[in-house]
Design a protein around this motif. Structure first.
Motif, short mmCIF file in Angstrom:
data_model
loop_
_atom_site.label_atom_id
_atom_site.label_comp_id
_atom_site.label_asym_id
_atom_site.label_seq_id
_atom_site.Cartn_x
_atom_site.Cartn_y
_atom_site.Cartn_z
N LEU A 96 0.83 -1.21 0.00
CA LEU A 96 0.00 0.00 0.00
C LEU A 96 0.86 1.25 0.00
O LEU A 96 0.63 2.19 -0.77
CB LEU A 96 -0.92 -0.02 1.22
CG LEU A 96 -1.83 1.21 1.42
CD1 LEU A 96 -2.82 1.34 0.26
CD2 LEU A 96 -2.56 1.11 2.75
N LEU A 97 1.88 1.27 0.84
CA LEU A 97 2.75 2.44 0.94
C LEU A 97 3.54 2.68 -0.35
O LEU A 97 3.75 3.82 -0.75
CB LEU A 97 3.72 2.27 2.11
CG LEU A 97 3.09 2.36 3.50
CD1 LEU A 97 4.07 1.88 4.56
CD2 LEU A 97 2.65 3.80 3.80
N SER A 130 1.08 4.26 -2.95
CA SER A 130 0.22 5.38 -2.61
C SER A 130 0.95 6.40 -1.74
O SER A 130 1.09 6.21 -0.53
CB SER A 130 -1.03 4.87 -1.86
OG SER A 130 -1.77 5.95 -1.32
N HIS A 167 -0.54 9.46 5.56
CA HIS A 167 -1.42 8.96 6.61
C HIS A 167 -0.63 8.23 7.69
O HIS A 167 -0.93 8.34 8.89
CB HIS A 167 -2.47 8.03 6.01
CG HIS A 167 -3.47 8.72 5.15
ND1 HIS A 167 -4.28 8.05 4.25
CD2 HIS A 167 -3.81 10.04 5.05
CE1 HIS A 167 -5.06 8.92 3.64
NE2 HIS A 167 -4.80 10.13 4.11
N GLU A 222 -0.16 9.11 -0.71
CA GLU A 222 -1.11 9.57 0.29
C GLU A 222 -1.09 8.69 1.54
O GLU A 222 -1.20 9.17 2.67
CB GLU A 222 -2.53 9.60 -0.29
CG GLU A 222 -3.57 10.16 0.66
CD GLU A 222 -4.96 10.16 0.05
OE1 GLU A 222 -5.37 9.12 -0.49
OE2 GLU A 222 -5.62 11.21 0.10
N SER A 223 -0.91 7.38 1.33
CA SER A 223 -0.86 6.46 2.47
C SER A 223 0.37 6.72 3.33
O SER A 223 0.32 6.54 4.56
CB SER A 223 -0.85 5.01 1.97
OG SER A 223 -2.08 4.69 1.36
#
Length: 243
Positions: free
Chosen positions: A96-97, A100, A106, A102-103
Motif C-alpha cells: 500500500l505504501l 500510494s 497517513h 497519500e498512504s
C-alpha cells in the motif's frame, strides 16, 4: 416468502477443513507454544486426508505465524505475540505504501498521534533505569554520526524504547512496525544537512521531560520533533535530497 435466486452451496477444500482442525488444536491448548504438531502421517490417518491437504494447511498456519516449519522436522507451535499478530499485515502495508504517496502521509500522521500518547505514558511511569537506557541510546547515536544507516537504526531504537517503557506489548509492536515501514522511505542524505545535532538535541530534551515525569512537556517536545523530521520520509528521495 420469496427465496433468493441463488443459494449455491460451495464445497470447502480439504485443506481448509484441515486448517480449521489444526488451528483449533492450537487455540484450545491441545498443543502449546514450543510443542510440535503430530506428524504428517499421523494427521493423514486422523483426518482421513492425503498429504497435499496436510501440507497446504500447514503452510497456511505458517503464513499466519502460528507454527514454524523446518525441513525434516515436525511443525512447532509458535507463541502468539502482539508483534507476530501485527506482522500479518506487513506485506500488505508495504505494498500500500509503495503504491500510494497519500498512504505514506497517513502513516506519518498516525505515527505522530501514536507517539504523543506513548511518550505521555512513558513520562508518567518511567523509572531511573528507563531514563538511563534512553540516555545510553542517545550516546550511541551520537557516536554513529557519520554513518547514516546506523544513525537511523539507533534513532528508531530510541522511539521503540519509549514504547517499551509503557509496558504495553501492543504499543511496542505497533511502534516497531510503523518505524519499519517508514524506514523504507527515509531520505538519508537529509540527515547530514545539519540535522543530526538537532535530532540528538530533541531526543535529550524529551528524555529530560520523561525523567521529570512531565507528560505535557514530553508530548509537546515529541510533537515538535516529529513535525521537524516528517519531511525526511518521502517517496521522492532523490528530489528531496538534492532540493
Amino acid at each position: 416468502m420469496t427465496l433468493p435466486a441463488n443459494e449455491t452451496i460451495v464445497r470447502r477444500k480439504l485443506a481448509d477443513e484441515v486448517f480449521d482442525r489444526l488451528k483449533a488444536m492450537i487455540v484450545s491448548g491441545e498443543r502449546s507454544p514450543g510443542e510440535t504438531l503430530p506428524s504428517e502421517r499421523e494427521l493423514m490417518a486422523r483426518f482421513g486426508v492425503g498429504r497435499p491437504a496436510i501440507r497446504e494447511a500447514m503452510q497456511a498456519l505458517s503464513n499466519l505465524g502460528l507454527v514454524t516449519i523446518s525441513h525434516g522436522e515436525r511443525a512447532r507451535v509458535r507463541e502468539i505475540t502482539a508483534l507476530a499478530a501485527i506482522r500479518q499485515v506487513d506485506m500488505v502495508a508495504q505494498l500500500l505504501l509503495s503504491t500510494s504517496p497519500e498512504s505514506l502521509e497517513h502513516l506519518k500522521e498516525a505515527r505522530s498521534f501514536f507517539e504523543r500518547g506513548m511518550v505521555r505514558r512513558a513520562a508518567e511511569i518511567a523509572t531511573a533505569e528507563d531514563v538511563a537506557a534512553l540516555r545510553a541510546i542517545v550516546d550511541q547515536q551520537r557516536s554513529a554520526a557519520g554513518d547514516a544507516a546506523e544513525f537511523v537504526r539507533i534513532d528508531m531504537s530510541f522511539h521503540n524504547r519509549i514504547a517499551k517503557i509503557t509496558g504495553n506489548p501492543i504499543y511496542s509492536a505497533v511502534s516497531e512496525m510503523m518505524l519499519g515501514w517508514l524506514q523504507e522511505y527515509h531520505a538519508h542524505m537529509l540527515i547530514w544537512q545539519g540535522k543530526s545535532e538537532r535530532t540528538l538535541s530533541d531526543h535529550e530534551a524529551v528524555i529530560d521531560r520523561i525523567e521529570a515525569h512531565d507528560p505535557d512537556g514530553a508530548e509537546t517536545l515529541m510533537s515538535g520533533h516529529l513535525e521537524r523530521s516528517n519531511h525526511l520520509y518521502s517517496h521522492n528521495h532523490e528530489s528531496e535530497a538534492t532540493g
